[in-house]
Design an enzyme around this catalytic site. Structure first.
Site, short mmCIF file in Angstrom:
data_model
loop_
_atom_site.label_atom_id
_atom_site.label_comp_id
_atom_site.label_asym_id
_atom_site.label_seq_id
_atom_site.Cartn_x
_atom_site.Cartn_y
_atom_site.Cartn_z
N ASP A 139 5.45 -4.39 15.50
CA ASP A 139 5.31 -5.83 15.78
C ASP A 139 4.72 -6.06 17.17
O ASP A 139 3.85 -6.92 17.36
CB ASP A 139 6.64 -6.59 15.60
N ASP A 193 -6.89 -4.18 8.74
CA ASP A 193 -7.52 -5.49 8.51
C ASP A 193 -7.49 -6.31 9.80
O ASP A 193 -8.45 -7.01 10.14
CB ASP A 193 -6.81 -6.27 7.39
N ASP A 239 -2.57 0.02 6.59
CA ASP A 239 -3.32 -0.91 5.74
C ASP A 239 -3.42 -2.28 6.43
O ASP A 239 -4.50 -2.86 6.55
CB ASP A 239 -2.58 -1.03 4.39
N TYR A 254 3.64 3.14 -0.75
CA TYR A 254 2.58 3.25 -1.76
C TYR A 254 2.87 4.37 -2.76
O TYR A 254 2.00 4.73 -3.55
CB TYR A 254 1.22 3.50 -1.07
#
Ligand code: NAI
Length: 342
Positions: free
Chosen positions: A207, A235, A231, A127
């Site tokens: 993972d 979610d 991020d 980012y």
């Protein structure tokens, strides 16, 4: 109630932002605290006027007041101005993004008893916005990981665990592939862990974490992640406890904090009055605790949970038919029934 006056920067955002933030402001006002909202705009419309999606006066307002409640802001995909959300976090030094994901008894999901806190590094990683074309057809995006930022967020996560009675911090990485960048992140989280010997420390490859979260999420407590993994995983965690409509967040810096939902501007439902304001309402609860208004925070939280438990006035994402406004009205009605309300 502390009796103190709080001046709070209010950034309604765009998309569903003004709807869910507006509903939340009405609920906070019903608590009878001495709050003055200082409203400022950020986002695409503002960029046209000021040449930047986050004009200087927005930063000045948050710096002056020390605290903000923010709605989501749309970011153009693949082109256009840089994310206003990322800009706010980076420029204000809001280095830790705290995103609690907790099962609510009223919201039936695949799992019960999920109680996770995602602590996401908020200022660097992919980012950093450093992208360039090497030659046509080849681009480079730079993943920046520094010792300073990794140690700072690592210490934050352990300190958060200590202050909130949490027992386990799990650092998330892909250092088997990104040996230098994720390797440095891990080196820092290990160093931070040594300063908090009473908190258990573990590591997991990202993972594997995804698989573990969707099969046995209750084994985790505090998850400590770099910016991009944080991020994505937040979610996923939202999905475990009822979706993006219910998960709050705080962006914390040394002397400043900006509270916002995990979700974005939801253009697919914007302007229809059906968005779920719970996530922003819970973000406001976190904000009230940050401001020391613990009683008011507890009352607001209880009123929200009460309405969810009753189940009669919930929004569509939770299987109901209530509008954003009807839901907020129901929360306010509960507050009025609770002691201490003005
Ligand atoms: P999103 O989080 O806006 O929406 C994803 C899905 O969840 C959509 O189907 C949406 O309708 C639903 N949803 C989200 N919040 C909801 C709510 N409160 N009530 C009911 N349903 C809700 O993610 P998406 O669509 O990927 O992003 C839209 C825009 O938001 C993008 O421009 C993105 O960059 C921006 N964004 C901004 C954030 C921020 O301001 N902090 C965070 C995430 C995305």
């Amino acid at each position: 109630m502390t009796g103190k006056r709080h001046v709070i920067t209010l950034i309604p955002g765009d998309g569903i932002g003004p709807e869910v933030v507006g509903a939340t402001v009405r609920v906070v006002e019903a608590l009878g605290l001495d709050i003055v909202w200082e409203e400022v705009e950020a986002g695409g419309d503002v960029a046209v006027k000021y040449g930047s999606p986050v004009p200087e006066h927005v930063f000045a307002s948050v710096r002056k007041n020390g605290v903000a409640l923010k709605g989501p802001i749309t970011t153009p995909v693949g082109a256009g101005f840089p994310s206003a959300n990322v800009t706010i976090r980076k420029k204000l030094g809001l280095y830790a993004n705290v995103r609690p994901a907790r099962s609510l008894p009223a919201i039936k999901t695949r799992f019960e008893g999920v109680d996770l806190v995602v602590v996401r590094e908020n200022t660097e990683d992919l980012y950093s916005g450093l992208e360039h074309i090497v030659v046509p057809g080849v681009v480079e995006s730079l993943k920046i990981i520094t010792e300073e930022a990794s140690l700072r967020v690592g210490r934050f996560a352990f300190d958060y665990a200590r202050r909130n009675g949490r027992k386990l911090v799990t650092a998330v990485h892909k250092a088997n592939i990104m040996k230098l960048s994720d390797g440095l992140f891990l080196e820092c989280t290990r160093r931070a862990s040594k300063e908090y010997p009473e908190i258990e420390y573990r590591e997991i490859i990202v993972d594997n974490l995804c698989m573990q979260l969707v099969t046995n999420p209750c084994q985790f407590d505090v998850l400590l992640l770099e910016n991009l993994y944080g991020d994505i995983i937040s979610d996923l965690c939202a999905g475990l406890v009822g979706g993006l409509g219910v998960v709050p967040a705080a962006n914390i810096g040394p002397d400043l904090a900006v509270f916002e939902a995990v979700h974005g501007s939801a253009p697919d439902i914007a302007g229809r009055g059906i968005a779920n304001p719970t996530a922003v309402m819970f973000s406001a609860v976190m904000m009230l605790r940050y401001l020391g208004e613990t009683d008011a925070a507890a009352r607001m939280e209880a009123a929200i949970i009460g309405v969810l438990d009753e189940g009669k006035t919930v929004t569509r994402d939770l299987g109901g038919t209530a509008s954003t406004k009807e839901y907020a009205d129901a929360v306010i009605a509960r507050l009025k029934d609770s002691p201490g309300c003005h």
